[in-house]
Design a protein around this motif. Structure first.
Motif, PDB file in Angstrom:
ATOM      1  N   GLN A   1      43.506   3.593  90.336  1.00  0.00           N
ATOM      2  CA  GLN A   1      42.028   3.720  90.501  1.00  0.00           C
ATOM      3  C   GLN A   1      41.377   2.525  90.706  1.00  0.00           C
ATOM      4  N   PRO A   2      40.083   2.455  91.205  1.00  0.00           N
ATOM      5  CA  PRO A   2      39.294   1.320  91.412  1.00  0.00           C
ATOM      6  C   PRO A   2      39.041   0.822  90.211  1.00  0.00           C
ATOM      7  N   GLY A   3      38.935  -0.737  90.056  1.00  0.00           N
ATOM      8  CA  GLY A   3      38.720  -1.345  88.915  1.00  0.00           C
ATOM      9  C   GLY A   3      39.672  -1.790  88.104  1.00  0.00           C
ATOM     10  N   ILE A   4      41.014  -1.418  88.543  1.00  0.00           N
ATOM     11  CA  ILE A   4      42.084  -1.460  87.426  1.00  0.00           C
ATOM     12  C   ILE A   4      43.128  -2.143  88.308  1.00  0.00           C
ATOM     13  N   LEU A   5      43.706  -3.324  87.569  1.00  0.00           N
ATOM     14  CA  LEU A   5      44.762  -4.032  88.337  1.00  0.00           C
ATOM     15  C   LEU A   5      45.857  -3.287  88.583  1.00  0.00           C
TER      16      LEU A   5
ATOM     17  N   ILE B   1      41.392  -4.056  83.280  1.00  0.00           N
ATOM     18  CA  ILE B   1      40.370  -3.293  83.855  1.00  0.00           C
ATOM     19  C   ILE B   1      39.385  -4.030  83.902  1.00  0.00           C
ATOM     20  N   TRP B   2      38.600  -3.941  85.017  1.00  0.00           N
ATOM     21  CA  TRP B   2      37.417  -4.849  85.265  1.00  0.00           C
ATOM     22  C   TRP B   2      37.411  -6.439  85.108  1.00  0.00           C
ATOM     23  N   GLY B   3      38.523  -6.794  85.375  1.00  0.00           N
ATOM     24  CA  GLY B   3      38.874  -8.346  84.982  1.00  0.00           C
ATOM     25  C   GLY B   3      38.875  -8.651  83.530  1.00  0.00           C
ATOM     26  N   SER B   4      39.150  -7.873  82.726  1.00  0.00           N
ATOM     27  CA  SER B   4      39.334  -8.233  81.438  1.00  0.00           C
ATOM     28  C   SER B   4      40.774  -9.012  81.187  1.00  0.00           C
ATOM     29  N   TYR B   5      40.882  -9.539  80.034  1.00  0.00           N
ATOM     30  CA  TYR B   5      42.202 -10.402  79.686  1.00  0.00           C
ATOM     31  C   TYR B   5      43.193  -9.250  79.191  1.00  0.00           C
TER      32      TYR B   5
ATOM     33  N   GLU C   1      36.110  -2.061  68.677  1.00  0.00           N
ATOM     34  CA  GLU C   1      37.363  -2.946  68.771  1.00  0.00           C
ATOM     35  C   GLU C   1      37.540  -3.720  69.940  1.00  0.00           C
ATOM     36  N   ARG C   2      37.100  -3.340  71.098  1.00  0.00           N
ATOM     37  CA  ARG C   2      37.475  -4.076  72.563  1.00  0.00           C
ATOM     38  C   ARG C   2      36.541  -4.307  73.217  1.00  0.00           C
ATOM     39  N   VAL C   3      36.598  -5.184  74.193  1.00  0.00           N
ATOM     40  CA  VAL C   3      35.428  -5.571  74.994  1.00  0.00           C
ATOM     41  C   VAL C   3      35.859  -5.244  76.455  1.00  0.00           C
ATOM     42  N   GLY C   4      37.132  -4.761  76.697  1.00  0.00           N
ATOM     43  CA  GLY C   4      37.644  -4.514  77.778  1.00  0.00           C
ATOM     44  C   GLY C   4      37.410  -2.695  78.091  1.00  0.00           C
ATOM     45  N   GLY C   5      38.205  -2.391  78.720  1.00  0.00           N
ATOM     46  CA  GLY C   5      38.286  -0.776  79.022  1.00  0.00           C
ATOM     47  C   GLY C   5      38.787  -0.205  77.603  1.00  0.00           C
TER      48      GLY C   5
END
Length: 524
Positions: free
Chosen positions: A153-157, A168-172, A219-223
């Motif tokens: 899917q787009p946006g997922i490494l 997801i979206w460049g998160s760590y 609890e998360r800042v990513g996806g």
């Protein structure tokens, strides 16, 4: 006894007809969306009630209220199913069955791609829904179809691009969260990223929130990847078996009484994935002595996991389930190299054990109020050991001497416990409130030893309490606004974190929709 009212004003009597104030009556309609054949609840279905759009919860429940109208026009859509138009009268406990849109056809030449119907996007900002039924037709091994499908899917490494984690979206690493049936899945480590922590037989709905998600998630800042497992068929028993070049996979579903089912699934590697014979090789060194050097590697690998789930519903359409998961992934190898008068050896062993447990109860009240209670516990234990030695051979009968030795071992123990209650209440035809509270406790223990001497030891614990409130406002058909607020309070840190969020959706015709979202997010 006459329908008149009498008032005296001074010396004058005023007589006038009695006006009976009519009290408007509020009507509620609620129910759930299910599969026509298996009675599986269809989570996050799209429901259009009298022109106002809603999305059901992960058990397929919906609730709606209106004044002075006891008949509701309803249109239901779900990815992979036929669209259903129907009319319901006021009341609770409605069950709307949906028929799957797959059918058998003769061989034909088809233009296009099945992937076009594998994804649903645009319903909410940053949200993708995946149709797991097409996973078997997409690239990737069957044991990892769930995460291979995610990584397309787009946006997922993609897999193999720098990290085996879900980026997801460049998160760590660690910024994104994977949830299955309410409990957190820690780590996706496995053999070559080809065996996922989620059995593909058990995935019913996959929801990806790449960013800008509502106040109910935290609890998360990513996806966020929210996976809902199957409930099992209450109609007929069924068994699925598969075998591939890595694992043997089996799943069985058995009806229990009339409105409950038991699901059991098991996977295990059935042979050595690494062949030690193929890893033995003889290399020639181009030096003055023209000596031969043997490098022998003896690997061992074992993977197995097990899922158990019991779910059902009562006559009043209240639903429940208990979901259990246990999985282990063990890899080790021993390498030996005979280099003239030296022997180099390396013993490595790594084991991962993951577990998960969740219990759920969904209550539907008579006024259209829906309450979902979830209790969950999950954890991951990782053990790692690495022993390296260099031994010098002594001529004659003298014993060999160890000239270098390094022994490192570590243990990581992560556990999470959570209790939460989510509520959905249709205030009116254009307002739907969502609010809830929860308590979460995370515990991390890490220890690293060298030659049985502790070098690093860290024990960390954090307790979080949270509450959220959001209101889905339908300004008019085609325009929705969803403001929300989430509050996290940590007694450990003695600090509160306010996280306001808002999302807007505007239909721009039949094929276009504009979504926007913004908010504040904290990582714990």
């Amino acid at each position: 006894g006459l329908p008149l009212e009498l008032e005296k004003k001074g010396d004058v009597y005023v007589i006038y007809p009695r006006v009976i104030k009519r009290i408007p009556k509020k009507y509620f309609v609620s129910g759930n969306i299910i599969d026509h054949d298996t009675y599986e609840a269809l989570p996050y279905s799209h429901v259009l009630i009298d022109g106002h759009g809603y999305v059901t919860d992960f058990k397929g429940n919906f609730s709606y209220s209106v004044i002075d109208d006891s008949v509701f026009n309803i249109r239901v859509s779900y990815l992979g199913y036929y669209i259903l138009d129907t009319v319901l009268t006021a009341g609770v406990g409605h069950s709307i069955p949906m028929r799957a849109s797959n059918m058998d056809i003769d061989e034909v030449v088809v233009t296009g791609n099945i992937i076009e119907r594998s994804v649903q996007a645009g319903g909410k900002p940053g949200e993708i829904r995946i149709n797991h039924k097409v996973a078997g037709y997409l690239p990737g091994n069957g044991d990892n179809s769930v995460f291979n499908l995610l990584r397309l899917q787009p946006g997922i490494l993609a897999s193999g691009e720098q990290s085996g984690d879900l980026i997801i979206w460049g998160s760590y690493e660690g910024h994104s969260k994977v949830v299955f049936d309410g409990y957190t899945i820690f780590g996706l480590k496995n053999f070559n990223d080809n065996i996922s922590a989620v059995n593909p037989y058990l995935a019913k709905d996959i929801k990806i929130l790449k960013g800008g998600y509502g106040a109910e998630y935290g609890e998360r800042v990513g996806g966020i990847v929210d996976i809902t497992g199957i409930d099992g068929s209450t109609a007929d028993p069924n068994v699925n078996l598969s075998i591939n070049n890595m694992t043997l996979n089996g799943m069985a579903s058995v009806p229990v009484f009339r409105k409950s089912a038991l699901v059991f699934a098991f996977r295990q590697t059935y042979y050595d994935l690494y062949d030690a014979v193929n890893l033995n090789f003889l290399s020639s060194r181009n030096n003055s002595r023209n000596s031969n050097v043997d490098l022998n590697v003896y690997p061992d690998y074992l993977f197995r996991d097990m899922n158990f789930k019991y779910s059902g519903r009562f006559n009043n359409n209240d639903n429940y389930f208990i979901s259990l998961y246990s999985g282990s992934d063990n890899f080790s190898y021993k390498a030996e190299q005979d280099d003239l008068n030296r022997i180099l050896s390396n013993d490595v062993d790594e084991s991962n054990y993951q577990k998960g447990l969740s219990a759920f109860y969904g209550k539907k009240w008579r006024n259209g109020f829906v309450s979902n209670i979830t209790l969950s516990q999950s954890g991951l234990v990782n053990n790692y050991a690495d022993l390296r030695e260099v031994i010098r051979r002594r001529p004659g009968m003298r014993p060999d001497t160890t000239i270098y030795s390094r022994d490192i071992s570590s243990r990581t123990d992560i556990s999470e416990m959570e209790a939460r209650i989510d509520n959905y209440f249709p205030v009116s035809g254009s307002h739907t409130l969502k609010f809830g509270i929860g308590v979460l406790n995370d515990d991390l223990r890490y220890k690293e030893d060298t030659f049985s001497v502790t070098r690093v030891e860290n024990n960390t614990n954090i307790l979080l309490t949270n509450a959220f409130l959001s209101d889905r406002i339908s300004i008019r058909p085609g325009i929705t606004v969803e403001p929300g607020l989430r509050v996290d309070y940590s007694p450990t840190l003695k600090k509160s974190y306010l996280q306001p969020r808002i999302a807007v959706g505007i239909d721009l015709g039949e094929r276009f929709r504009l979504n926007a979202a913004a908010g504040r997010y904290n990582q714990f």
